[in-house]
Scaffold this active site. Structure first.
Site, PDB file in Angstrom:
ATOM      1  N   ASP A 292       0.827  -1.201   0.000  1.00 36.78           N
ATOM      2  CA  ASP A 292       0.000   0.000   0.000  1.00 36.78           C
ATOM      3  C   ASP A 292       0.864   1.254   0.000  1.00 36.78           C
ATOM      4  O   ASP A 292       1.878   1.323   0.689  1.00 36.78           O
ATOM      5  CB  ASP A 292      -0.880  -0.025   1.269  1.00 36.78           C
ATOM      6  CG  ASP A 292      -1.867   1.123   1.336  1.00 36.78           C
ATOM      7  OD1 ASP A 292      -2.722   1.193   0.444  1.00 36.78           O
ATOM      8  OD2 ASP A 292      -1.778   1.941   2.272  1.00 36.78           O
ATOM      9  N   GLU A 334       0.929  -0.348  -5.173  1.00 37.72           N
ATOM     10  CA  GLU A 334      -0.190   0.593  -5.214  1.00 37.72           C
ATOM     11  C   GLU A 334       0.388   1.997  -5.189  1.00 37.72           C
ATOM     12  O   GLU A 334       0.727   2.535  -4.147  1.00 37.72           O
ATOM     13  CB  GLU A 334      -1.142   0.380  -4.028  1.00 37.72           C
ATOM     14  CG  GLU A 334      -2.455   1.125  -4.199  1.00 37.72           C
ATOM     15  CD  GLU A 334      -2.598   2.373  -3.336  1.00 37.72           C
ATOM     16  OE1 GLU A 334      -3.516   3.155  -3.586  1.00 37.72           O
ATOM     17  OE2 GLU A 334      -1.777   2.572  -2.422  1.00 37.72           O
TER      18      GLU A 334
END
Ligand code: OTU
Length: 645
Positions: A292, A334
């Site tokens: 992330d 991401e």
């Protein structure tokens, strides 16, 4: 410098070998396996650690600690996973049959132990990779949909225990569905044990975070930072009076929400501690780990603190250490930033997989403008990745849609980027006259004019409004709009990713407004509970959901049986109408020609096909001459090509 490292690294390895070996407690086969991988990865790890921390007095100790973390994880890795590691070398990336889906366990089957019940539905969609949104323990109250992690070693109690998660992963894997799990590298929740220790005045853990005694220190960073979540008010720094400090508290760096505390990777202790958590997650059994917010992990004063070279080194170190434990496990990056920066995280020694936010947002751009030019340009110029890497292509995720095209690309096509973004926001927020969309602005920033968009695929594509207005023509058009977008997603580039629920046309959910932990984050409107009754109705052929499900299944059946889509890039071509996107995919003895009309009017496309081609969507024979496409019509032509002798 490089020469020095290639001389020093083998010496360091020599010195570390007995210490590492001892961690295997006589499990000789495991040690041999680890040692062989070490031979490959060690110099890279040494180089990365040296680049970040080589100036420190404790460099050698930190290097040792990082390797010990890997040795311990390798010694602990379960047998079934080691067997999988033995065969899983990432070759599956070359397989056209890879299809991903994503969901929240709580909103899908409710608990881990019921996940296997969803396998038949997943298989009916050809899904073989399932991203379970972060299932880890979170603080009470708001938790950013799980992205505020209190511990990787505990799960949210309502979902089940960590062992039940392990079991579910294993069972899904056996059924041919690999799990994707998150690792939230940039921050922890404000009640993570490290944060609690920092609050209690523990020096070591205070140095895990970026904390400042007074506002003056913050000023060195502030003018250069982008506001990621402006809605929350204030900036990236949160004053915490529960952290001991000379002025009655401390400023804590919180890029996202105030309860998500950014970690300070300039401290090697953090890298090592997070590597331990990462390897713990890897040992839960996922086939892919989603990293992330990769761009944010390194901060230097005077920079934007995004996409810094050191952030890449951190990712490479994670990759190198995971290679020692589970080389078959892939990383997904991401990074929702400028396309030039997005692509830099996708490389074999960082993340083999990367989300493609550019194609995602330009699909929406194309149907709003009835013009496929910007999308075609992006596919033509920005699809390439290093060997062995793949895009994850999607139409929407659990997050907002940002208009992340490069200004320079837009200008090259005669488009004013700021004006265009303003139009797209107004259009998808449903403010623009004639818009079909029922989305909402997310993180509207009046200071900069930036905003992003929330909404489900169906609501953004017009189904919500059409049903509300009980307008059958508009419903039909919305279904076609959804399917032409699905056609681009499944055929254009990379691996398709579905947000579960979109396959039956799930519309926005406004119940989040009643939940105080969610009400101020409208991304919850597009994260509805899974509608199992809706699925049943769709399976029985009832409503627009049935048409969407049928059309999507057809596309996925075509996609997964088309070897040409696995390794090839899209070759975009002119079709004589700006609304039409046309591209070829060639490889493995076949050639595909995909033609898609992204406008709500008829279009005529110039395509060079003849009766040697078959058309896979309509099943009609291919005819030479201009191709008439109905509004949002698409065709997938295929022919066999003899391989060169
Ligand atoms: C990610 O998204 C997650 O996907 C979000 O759900 C989280 O809220 C967030 O991180 C914090 O953990 O800004 O609007 O360049 O843009 O990481 C979504 C990457 C986000 C960021 C991205 C972030």
């Amino acid at each position: 410098m490089d020469d020095w490292i290639s001389v020093e690294a083998p010496k360091a390895l020599e010195r570390l070998r007995p210490t590492l070996r001892a961690r295997f407690g006589g499990k000789e086969r495991r040690w041999a396996e680890f040692e062989a991988r070490l031979g490959e990865a060690f110099e890279g790890i040494f180089r990365g650690m040296h680049r970040l921390y080589g100036w420190r007095y404790d460099f050698a100790w930190q290097l040792e600690a990082a390797l010990l973390a890997a040795a311990d994880a390798a010694a602990e890795r379960e047998g079934w996973l080691r067997n999988r590691d033995g065969v899983d070398d990432g070759a599956w990336l070359e397989d056209p049959s890879i299809v991903w889906a994503m969901t929240y366990v709580a909103r899908f089957t409710g608990t881990f132990d019921r996940l296997p019940e969803a396998v038949p539905h997943l298989q009916s969609l050809h899904v073989n990779h399932l991203h379970l949104m972060p299932p880890y323990d979170v603080p009470e109250g708001p938790n950013d949909g799980g992205y505020a992690v209190s511990s990787y070693r505990r799960t949210r109690p309502d979902l089940g225990t960590i062992d039940e998660l392990r079991d579910a992963i294993k069972e899904l894997d056996r059924a041919g569905i690999g799990v994707v799990l998150d690792f939230v590298a940039n921050h922890t929740a404000h009640d993570h044990p490290w944060a609690e220790a920092a609050k209690a005045g523990d020096r070591r853990h205070r140095d895990f975070y970026l904390m400042f005694e007074d506002r003056g220190e913050v000023e060195a960073y502030l003018p250069h930072l982008r506001e990621i979540f402006p809605d929350r008010g204030g900036d990236a720094f949160t004053w915490r009076s529960d952290v001991e400090g000379p002025n009655g508290g401390m400023w804590v760096w919180t890029t996202f929400y105030p309860f998500q505390w950014d970690l300070d990777y300039r401290n090697p202790d953090v890298l090592v501690a997070m590597a331990r958590e990462l390897l713990y997650v890897v040992n839960l059994g996922p086939r892919v780990v989603r990293l992330d917010a990769t761009p944010f992990v390194w901060k230097w004063p005077g920079t934007t603190c995004e996409n810094l070279a050191e952030a890449h080194v951190v990712i490479r170190l994670f990759r190198g250490l995971a290679d020692l434990v589970a080389p078959g496990v892939q990383f997904l990056s991401e990074a929702i930033v400028h396309p030039d920066d997005v692509v830099r995280f996708v490389r074999p020694d960082e993340c083999e997989l990367g989300y493609n936010p550019l194609v995602m947002s330009l699909c929406w751009e194309a149907v709003a403008t009835r013009d496929a030019s910007l999308l075609a340009d992006a596919l033509a110029t920005r699809s390439e990745l290093p060997e062995g890497c793949r895009w994850i292509t999607y139409l929407r995720s659990h997050d907002d849609i940002g208009w992340g095209f490069a200004d320079e690309d837009a200008r090259r096509l005669g488009i004013d980027p700021a004006g265009h973004r303003a139009f797209l926001n107004a259009f998808y927020a449903g403010e623009f006259p004639g818009s079909f969309a029922a989305g909402a602005r997310f993180q509207d920033n009046p200071k900069t004019g930036d905003a992003r968009i929330s909404g489900t695929l169906a609501s953004l594509a017009g189904l919500e409004r059409a049903l509300e207005e009980a307008d059958p023509v508009a419903v039909d058009l919305a279904v076609r709009r959804i399917l032409v977008l699905d056609a681009v997603m499944t055929m254009a580039v990379g691996i398709p990713l579905l947000f579960l629920g979109d396959e039956i046309g799930r519309r926005n959910d406004r119940t989040y407004l009643d939940d105080p932990g969610r009400a101020d984050d409208n991304r919850w409107m597009h994260r509805p509970p899974y509608d199992w009754d809706g699925l049943e109705a769709a399976e029985e052929g009832v409503g627009p959901g049935a048409a969407i499900l049928g059309g999507l299944r057809r596309l996925l059946a075509i996609r997964t049986a088309s070897p040409a889509v696995a390794g090839s890039l899209p070759e975009v071509e002119e079709a004589g109408d700006r609304a039409v996107l046309a591209f070829r995919r060639r490889g493995d003895g076949e050639e595909l020609l995909v033609v898609a009309n992204l406008a709500d009017r008829e279009a005529t496309a110039r395509v060079g096909v003849d009766p040697r081609w078959e058309e896979l969507v309509s099943g009609e024979p291919a005819r030479p001459g201009p191709l008439a496409l109905e509004p949002y019509g698409y065709r997938i032509f295929r022919r066999v090509v003899r391989s060169p002798v």
